[in-house]
Design an enzyme around this catalytic site. Structure first.
Site, short mmCIF file in Angstrom:
data_model
loop_
_atom_site.label_atom_id
_atom_site.label_comp_id
_atom_site.label_asym_id
_atom_site.label_seq_id
_atom_site.Cartn_x
_atom_site.Cartn_y
_atom_site.Cartn_z
N ARG A 223 0.85 -1.19 0.00
CA ARG A 223 0.00 0.00 0.00
C ARG A 223 0.89 1.24 0.00
NH1 ARG A 223 -3.47 -2.95 -1.42
NH2 ARG A 223 -5.56 -3.26 -0.49
N HIS A 271 -1.82 1.03 -9.57
CA HIS A 271 -2.44 0.09 -8.64
C HIS A 271 -3.19 -1.01 -9.38
CE1 HIS A 271 -4.15 -0.29 -4.28
NE2 HIS A 271 -3.96 -1.48 -4.84
#
Length: 308
Positions: A223, A271
């Site tokens: 993340r 992502h």
């Protein structure tokens, strides 16, 4: 009894098709068409709606449409409602592809060659044999183990670090904070696959970079908040890091003025290292629902205390 989906709407249409084929008796609804909120028993979401328990008083299970659950505020989800993270095989398969690409790219100096092409420079870089390029993976859950299994075929010396002990064939495994420095010292390429928790937030920082072999490469597919940006840019500038492949940032997307966009030693992707496949994800959700109705243990059940 209905299933409510709240995530990517294009893929949601595929979910609806597969649900109609495999469980026609189960009403499947796409956000914001929620129907009667009292009918919703199962919620599948990326970013969950506010006040789940109040809005959907009879909800019995909540699924994350992805492998991570840090986007959920556990304080707003009553303890009696199980939270399940996605374990369908498409997530692992696509993550393995991406991390293999990133590790091989750093191993074979791809970022340098991309920069040289832009500068019209023709200069060879001596090849380092894979058996002399040590790869370390932080996070040895389903995804980390799948990545290491694929990397074994390239003859990299492999190590892994995890909160709790693991035993993986062909991998030197480390567990706990006390072993982190020893693990980092032998990671010429470091892959972060950790879940985002209070303990791992900011873990990719100046202290960690200083413990890596000088000139190490970094792959962050965990993340964005794992990475301390100022420390990271300073490590690239000083040569502590030679390059990085980042699939996650904070925020997402980055503002147009952000230095990551144009940095010659950063490869940035939006992502999408891994992606849930609607086909197999529907099978997983239906299996978990069936197990839940039979009172069986649930795969992917999140430990609220650990955060994953």
């Amino acid at each position: 009894m209905s299933v409510l989906y709240k995530a990517n709407m294009l893929r949601g249409a595929e979910w609806a098709t597969f649900f109609a084929e495999r469980a026609p008796q189960v009403p499947f609804r796409l956000w914001p068409d929620i129907g009667d909120p009292a009918d919703v028993r199962y919620l599948v979401a990326w970013v969950p709606p506010e006040d789940i328990a109040t809005t959907f008083p009879n909800v019995e299970l909540v699924f994350s449409v992805g492998a991570g659950v840090d986007q959920f505020d556990a304080t707003k989800l009553p303890a009696h409602i199980p939270l399940v993270r996605m374990l369908e095989p498409g997530i692992a398969e696509t993550m393995v592809e991406y991390v293999t690409m990133a590790v091989l790219g750093l191993h074979r100096d791809l970022l340098h060659f991309i920069h040289q092409q832009k500068e019209q420079v023709w200069r060879e870089i001596r090849i380092t044999p894979a058996k002399r390029r040590r790869v370390g993976v932080m996070g040895l859950g389903q995804l980390g183990q799948a990545v290491l299994e694929r990397l074994r075929g390239f003859d990299f010396p492999l190590s892994g670090w995890n909160r709790s002990p693991r035993e993986i064939e062909g991998v030197t495994c480390y567990a706990g904070a006390d072993t982190l420095p020893e693990f980092l010292a032998q990671a010429d390429i470091l892959v972060c696959l950790l879940p985002l928790t209070d303990e791992t937030r900011g873990i990719l920082n100046a202290d960690l970079f200083a413990r890596l072999p000088r000139g190490a490469g970094l792959v962050n597919v965990g993340r964005g908040p794992h990475l301390v940006e100022a420390d990271f840019l300073a490590a690239l500038e000083s040569g502590a890091l030679s390059g990085a492949v980042l699939d996650v940032t904070d925020p997402e997307p980055l503002p147009s003025s952000h230095p990551f966009w144009s940095h010659p030693r950063i490869l940035l992707t939006p992502h999408n290292a891994s992606m849930t496949s609607p086909d197999t994800a529907v099978d997983f959700v239906l299996d978990v629902i069936a197990r839940h109705r039979r009172g069986e243990a649930l795969p992917g059940l999140v430990d609220r205390k650990r955060g994953y």
